[in-house]
Design an enzyme around this catalytic site. Structure first.
Site: not given
Length: 480
Positions: A280, A246
């Site tokens: 994020c 990720e």
């Protein structure tokens, strides 16, 4: 507080000690044992030996019992773990408490899945049978970031353990004390075989590099920047190991003309400043219909300015420090450059003038307006409290602007029109799209990104797939 490596069931000293600091004050919290390639090799050796024993890899009932016992042991420690997380990471205590709760929920979710790993069986011809088995992939190397070290550890470790993998955990040095503390109840369980969960720490990168390149590490899970993820893919290529990555994001919030700007602005401000903008999926760009641009400028500026900075343990704090002074300086410079290059500075960021915050890694949030979505601050993931405001005229332009990025992690759509919300969500090239909300993450629903936002999925049932291999077994038994 001092924490050591845990390898093959034993707590071990390292090559000296590395201090851990409170990013809000610079004060020393404790130290972790220094490690590197030697500790990584020993941990991989232990995990490899443990995987060879069927006691763990072929025993889903034991795996479920271990996960349930870990979750139960964490429950009475919620408050102390949240406090430690705030001290070492800097985030406000309310965010830390929410993260600990989410992490425990994640363990319970994968405990439930540990005993549910079915595969189909079929008769392909008279007397000929095929069965498909989901088997644990082997040794999993888990490189854990500092921004959400509870959930981001457990969303990788829990599915790895539920699937039957053995593991090597390498936490970020900034939050090594916390990761050791949340793992300690698991590592203390008598039912956990030695070598199934190994922990080593380092201030450098040699140990992590070994996890990436070792042919005996079968799966590597990493959360972090796209640049680092790219290097991991390159370095791991010769081993052909499975990768779960990720990576970066540049989340857009699309606000249409029928939305209530005054009601939405505080929620966008909170989404942009979660973990001081160091998440994020944090809101990075707000795309608003041109008719609502003046109102959004006013409302969003007021909402961001109303969020008090302070130590994460302070009751009124809503924005804590960045993770350390190095991050503050790097992010601060990019925010300054963005403010100098944009069309309009709506709210100037930078270091606060409050003498009480002088020793911490604090940055005030910045809000800027710009027309060109190709600008570096619209494209680059600046990991801090910078929010860019852009305008659009219609749905097509909104989608085109939002998709003008190399990332594809998450986005949100704000409108009262249900058909429009779904239509736009389907047009966005993102792994997660929220409707009239942002940053809703939980164990049951997969997250992950398109394009340069990564590979694979974490959370949800699909996370198990990253830690398994699919085996086809054929047998011709004949007919009677």
């Amino acid at each position: 507080m001092q924490v050591r490596h845990h390898i093959n069931g034993d707590w071990l000293d390292g090559d000296g000690w590395v201090d851990s600091l409170d990013p809000a004050t610079g004060e020393r919290l404790g130290a972790f044992a220094e490690g590197g390639e030697a500790q990584a090799r020993a941990a991989v050796d232990a995990a490899t030996a443990a995987f060879a024993q069927p006691l763990w890899s072929q025993n889903p009932r034991l795996r479920q019992q271990v996960l349930l016992a870990w979750a139960a042991a964490l429950e009475p420690r919620r408050d102390e773990l949240a406090r430690l997380l705030t001290l070492e990471n800097g985030k406000p205590l309310a965010q830390s408490l929410g993260e600990i709760g989410g992490a425990i929920s994640e363990i319970l979710y994968y405990a439930g899945l540990a005993r549910h790993n079915p595969g189909p069986a079929m008769e392909v011809a008279p007397g000929e049978f095929s069965a498909l088995f989901r088997e644990p992939a082997g040794v999993a190397g888990l490189i854990i970031p500092w921004n959400a070290p509870a959930v981001l550890l457990i969303r990788a470790l829990a599915p790895a353990l539920a699937a039957g993998c053995t593991t090597v955990v390498k936490p970020a040095p900034q939050t090594a004390l916390f990761n050791a503390a949340i793992l300690e109840p698991l590592l203390a369980l008598d039912a956990l075989p030695a070598g199934v969960v190994n922990l080593f720490m380092e201030s450098g990168h040699q140990g992590a590099a070994h996890l990436v390149t070792s042919p005996r590490v079968d799966v590597l899970s990493f959360t972090g920047s796209t640049a680092t993820g790219t290097r991991i893919m390159q370095d791991a290529a010769p081993t052909m190991k499975k990768l779960s990555l990720e990576l970066g994001g540049k989340s857009c919030c699309l606000v249409f003309e029928d939305a209530d700007v005054d009601a939405i602005a505080p929620r966008l401000a909170a989404a942009a400043t979660i973990i001081s903008g160091q998440q994020c999926t944090a809101a990075r760009r707000v795309l608003v219909h041109a008719s609502q641009l003046p109102a959004m400028k006013t409302a969003l500026r007021a909402a961001l300015a109303a969020l008090p900075l302070g130590h994460g343990l302070a009751p009124d704090s809503r924005i804590g420090p960045l993770i350390d002074h190095r991050a503050r300086d790097l992010v601060g410079r990019r925010m300054d450059e963005a403010e100098q290059s944009c069309d309009q500075v709506i709210l100037a960021g930078g270091q606060p003038g409050d003498p009480a915050l002088r020793d911490g890694a604090f940055l005030l949030p910045s809000l800027i307006h710009h027309r060109d979505s190709g600008a570096f601050f619209c494209q680059e993931e600046i990991f801090g409290p910078l929010l860019v405001l852009e305008a659009f005229e219609d749905e097509a332009e909104a989608v085109a602007r939002a998709n003008h990025t190399e990332f594809g992690l998450s986005a949100s759509v704000w409108t009262r029109d249900g058909a429009r919300a779904l239509r736009v969500a389907r047009a966005l090239r993102d792994g997660t799209v929220w409707i009239n909300d942002h940053n809703k993450l939980f164990a049951e629903a997969e997250t992950g990104g398109y394009r340069k936002s990564g590979l694979g999925r974490l959370h949800g049932f699909d996370a198990l797939m990253d830690f398994t291999e699919l085996k086809h077994v054929y047998q011709n038994v004949g007919t009677v």
